[in-house]
Design a protein around this motif. Sequence first.
Motif, mmCIF file in Angstrom:
data_model
loop_
_atom_site.group_PDB
_atom_site.id
_atom_site.type_symbol
_atom_site.label_atom_id
_atom_site.label_comp_id
_atom_site.label_asym_id
_atom_site.label_seq_id
_atom_site.Cartn_x
_atom_site.Cartn_y
_atom_site.Cartn_z
ATOM 1 N N ARG A 1 34.291 56.735 43.551
ATOM 2 C CA ARG A 1 33.296 55.896 42.884
ATOM 3 C C ARG A 1 34.008 54.750 42.178
ATOM 4 O O ARG A 1 35.219 54.780 41.987
ATOM 5 C CB ARG A 1 32.489 56.704 41.858
ATOM 6 N N LEU A 2 33.225 53.746 41.780
ATOM 7 C CA LEU A 2 33.824 52.649 41.029
ATOM 8 C C LEU A 2 34.327 53.166 39.686
ATOM 9 O O LEU A 2 33.630 53.901 38.981
ATOM 10 C CB LEU A 2 32.807 51.530 40.795
ATOM 11 N N ASP A 3 35.533 52.762 39.339
ATOM 12 C CA ASP A 3 36.092 53.047 38.023
ATOM 13 C C ASP A 3 35.594 51.931 37.102
ATOM 14 O O ASP A 3 36.213 50.873 36.982
ATOM 15 C CB ASP A 3 37.623 53.057 38.112
ATOM 16 N N ARG A 4 34.469 52.171 36.451
ATOM 17 C CA ARG A 4 33.817 51.112 35.679
ATOM 18 C C ARG A 4 34.658 50.610 34.515
ATOM 19 O O ARG A 4 34.724 49.396 34.280
ATOM 20 C CB ARG A 4 32.441 51.583 35.207
ATOM 21 N N PRO A 5 35.311 51.485 33.762
ATOM 22 C CA PRO A 5 36.183 50.975 32.696
ATOM 23 C C PRO A 5 37.290 50.071 33.242
ATOM 24 O O PRO A 5 37.613 49.038 32.632
ATOM 25 C CB PRO A 5 36.742 52.240 32.060
ATOM 26 N N LYS A 6 37.861 50.424 34.363
ATOM 27 C CA LYS A 6 38.929 49.608 34.948
ATOM 28 C C LYS A 6 38.368 48.261 35.406
ATOM 29 O O LYS A 6 38.972 47.208 35.166
ATOM 30 C CB LYS A 6 39.544 50.345 36.146
ATOM 31 N N LEU A 7 37.209 48.290 36.039
ATOM 32 C CA LEU A 7 36.590 47.043 36.495
ATOM 33 C C LEU A 7 36.212 46.159 35.306
ATOM 34 O O LEU A 7 36.435 44.941 35.328
ATOM 35 C CB LEU A 7 35.363 47.356 37.346
ATOM 36 N N ALA A 8 35.675 46.779 34.267
ATOM 37 C CA ALA A 8 35.299 46.013 33.074
ATOM 38 C C ALA A 8 36.521 45.372 32.434
ATOM 39 O O ALA A 8 36.459 44.236 31.950
ATOM 40 C CB ALA A 8 34.601 46.933 32.076
ATOM 41 N N GLN A 9 37.627 46.093 32.437
ATOM 42 C CA GLN A 9 38.868 45.558 31.871
ATOM 43 C C GLN A 9 39.338 44.333 32.651
ATOM 44 O O GLN A 9 39.836 43.357 32.065
ATOM 45 C CB GLN A 9 39.934 46.645 31.888
ATOM 46 N N ILE A 10 39.161 44.365 33.955
ATOM 47 C CA ILE A 10 39.589 43.252 34.802
ATOM 48 C C ILE A 10 38.762 42.002 34.529
ATOM 49 O O ILE A 10 39.295 40.897 34.410
ATOM 50 C CB ILE A 10 39.497 43.638 36.289
ATOM 51 N N VAL A 11 37.440 42.169 34.424
ATOM 52 C CA VAL A 11 36.557 40.994 34.365
ATOM 53 C C VAL A 11 36.298 40.503 32.947
ATOM 54 O O VAL A 11 35.814 39.379 32.766
ATOM 55 C CB VAL A 11 35.212 41.283 35.063
ATOM 56 N N PHE A 12 36.629 41.329 31.928
ATOM 57 C CA PHE A 12 36.237 40.975 30.569
ATOM 58 C C PHE A 12 36.828 39.637 30.133
ATOM 59 O O PHE A 12 36.140 38.797 29.550
ATOM 60 C CB PHE A 12 36.658 42.074 29.587
ATOM 61 N N ASN A 13 38.086 39.420 30.406
ATOM 62 C CA ASN A 13 38.755 38.183 29.962
ATOM 63 C C ASN A 13 39.094 37.250 31.122
ATOM 64 O O ASN A 13 39.933 36.350 30.972
ATOM 65 C CB ASN A 13 40.031 38.527 29.194
ATOM 66 N N ASP A 14 38.453 37.448 32.258
ATOM 67 C CA ASP A 14 38.729 36.624 33.438
ATOM 68 C C ASP A 14 37.413 36.054 33.952
ATOM 69 O O ASP A 14 36.648 36.749 34.635
ATOM 70 C CB ASP A 14 39.418 37.472 34.511
ATOM 71 N N ASP A 15 37.149 34.807 33.614
ATOM 72 C CA ASP A 15 35.866 34.197 33.973
ATOM 73 C C ASP A 15 35.650 34.165 35.481
ATOM 74 O O ASP A 15 34.533 34.385 35.969
ATOM 75 C CB ASP A 15 35.767 32.774 33.413
ATOM 76 N N ALA A 16 36.716 33.885 36.227
ATOM 77 C CA ALA A 16 36.583 33.796 37.682
ATOM 78 C C ALA A 16 36.249 35.161 38.280
ATOM 79 O O ALA A 16 35.370 35.287 39.146
ATOM 80 C CB ALA A 16 37.868 33.254 38.299
ATOM 81 N N ALA A 17 36.939 36.185 37.809
ATOM 82 C CA ALA A 17 36.683 37.536 38.309
ATOM 83 C C ALA A 17 35.276 37.986 37.942
ATOM 84 O O ALA A 17 34.563 38.592 38.756
ATOM 85 C CB ALA A 17 37.711 38.512 37.746
ATOM 86 N N ARG A 18 34.865 37.676 36.725
ATOM 87 C CA ARG A 18 33.515 38.047 36.292
ATOM 88 C C ARG A 18 32.464 37.309 37.121
ATOM 89 O O ARG A 18 31.441 37.882 37.517
ATOM 90 C CB ARG A 18 33.326 37.748 34.805
ATOM 91 N N GLY A 19 32.732 36.050 37.432
ATOM 92 C CA GLY A 19 31.816 35.296 38.272
ATOM 93 C C GLY A 19 31.702 35.876 39.666
ATOM 94 O O GLY A 19 30.610 35.945 40.247
ATOM 95 N N ASP A 20 32.829 36.326 40.203
ATOM 96 C CA ASP A 20 32.818 36.948 41.534
ATOM 97 C C ASP A 20 32.008 38.242 41.522
ATOM 98 O O ASP A 20 31.240 38.518 42.452
ATOM 99 C CB ASP A 20 34.247 37.252 41.993
ATOM 100 N N LEU A 21 32.191 39.038 40.465
ATOM 101 C CA LEU A 21 31.439 40.292 40.368
ATOM 102 C C LEU A 21 29.946 40.010 40.235
ATOM 103 O O LEU A 21 29.123 40.655 40.908
ATOM 104 C CB LEU A 21 31.934 41.101 39.165
ATOM 105 N N ASN A 22 29.599 39.051 39.405
ATOM 106 C CA ASN A 22 28.184 38.710 39.233
ATOM 107 C C ASN A 22 27.567 38.194 40.523
ATOM 108 O O ASN A 22 26.394 38.478 40.823
ATOM 109 C CB ASN A 22 28.029 37.661 38.134
ATOM 110 N N ALA A 23 28.355 37.436 41.291
ATOM 111 C CA ALA A 23 27.848 36.897 42.551
ATOM 112 C C ALA A 23 27.534 38.003 43.558
ATOM 113 O O ALA A 23 26.677 37.837 44.431
ATOM 114 C CB ALA A 23 28.860 35.918 43.144
ATOM 115 N N ILE A 24 28.212 39.125 43.422
ATOM 116 C CA ILE A 24 27.937 40.278 44.284
ATOM 117 C C ILE A 24 26.735 41.057 43.769
ATOM 118 O O ILE A 24 25.808 41.386 44.517
ATOM 119 C CB ILE A 24 29.161 41.206 44.359
ATOM 120 N N VAL A 25 26.756 41.362 42.472
ATOM 121 C CA VAL A 25 25.792 42.304 41.919
ATOM 122 C C VAL A 25 24.425 41.674 41.635
ATOM 123 O O VAL A 25 23.378 42.276 41.927
ATOM 124 C CB VAL A 25 26.360 42.948 40.635
ATOM 125 N N HIS A 26 24.402 40.486 41.063
ATOM 126 C CA HIS A 26 23.131 39.910 40.612
ATOM 127 C C HIS A 26 22.091 39.745 41.720
ATOM 128 O O HIS A 26 20.915 40.099 41.504
ATOM 129 C CB HIS A 26 23.382 38.577 39.906
#
Length: 213
Positions: free
Chosen positions: A75-100
């Motif tokens: 399964r997705l390791d949500r804490p690990k994923l959150a750690q990656i995107v929290f301070n990375d605008d580009a990574a967070r944008g990529d995740l949002n582009a998938i999920v939203h």
Amino acid sequence: MPGANRSRLDSVRNVRVGLSGGVGSGKSTVAAMFAGHGAVVIDADKIAREVVEPGTDGFARVVERFGDDVVADGRLDRPKLAQIVFNDDAARGDLNAIVHPLVGVRTAELTAAAGEDAVVVYDVPLLVESDMAAGFDRVVIVQAPEQLRVQRLAGRGMNADDARARMASQASDEQRRAVADDVITNDGSREDLQRQVDAVWRRLVDGGDGAAR
């Protein structure tokens, strides 16, 4: 009133209520109280988890973008994923582009299934940050003092520094109130909170301020 200029399409059958508030404000408790009145509650966070469950297209796309390091026990390791995107605008944008978009499709399905004349409450944590207020007939904001929110988050295992960092990354109380039609303050007893929810519900079902029909 903030919602007075919000456009509303005649083709929308249901009353669409956007419910939001900062982390630790008690928004989920308010959502449950609205459900007790008969509202159909659509939880954006819950849907966001569903659309990336193992075996879904969302899961495959997240792993493709972020790698196997964000997977634990299949399964997705949500804490690990959150750690990656929290301070990375580009990574967070990529995740949002998938999920939203996936969340949008599922939300539309649930809205269509709600039935005519339903009051549909959309529990959306980042309603203000995502500039979504105009998409609702009414916006309800839940607020609470910062220190009380920190204490609540501590009860969930989050330390004070992390709690304040999380709050600082979200919209301010002033920004939320600027788009609110109703503000519920959750800093007292459960009975007081219920009274406030009851009052908002009466305005919804009575058609106050153009909210419900």
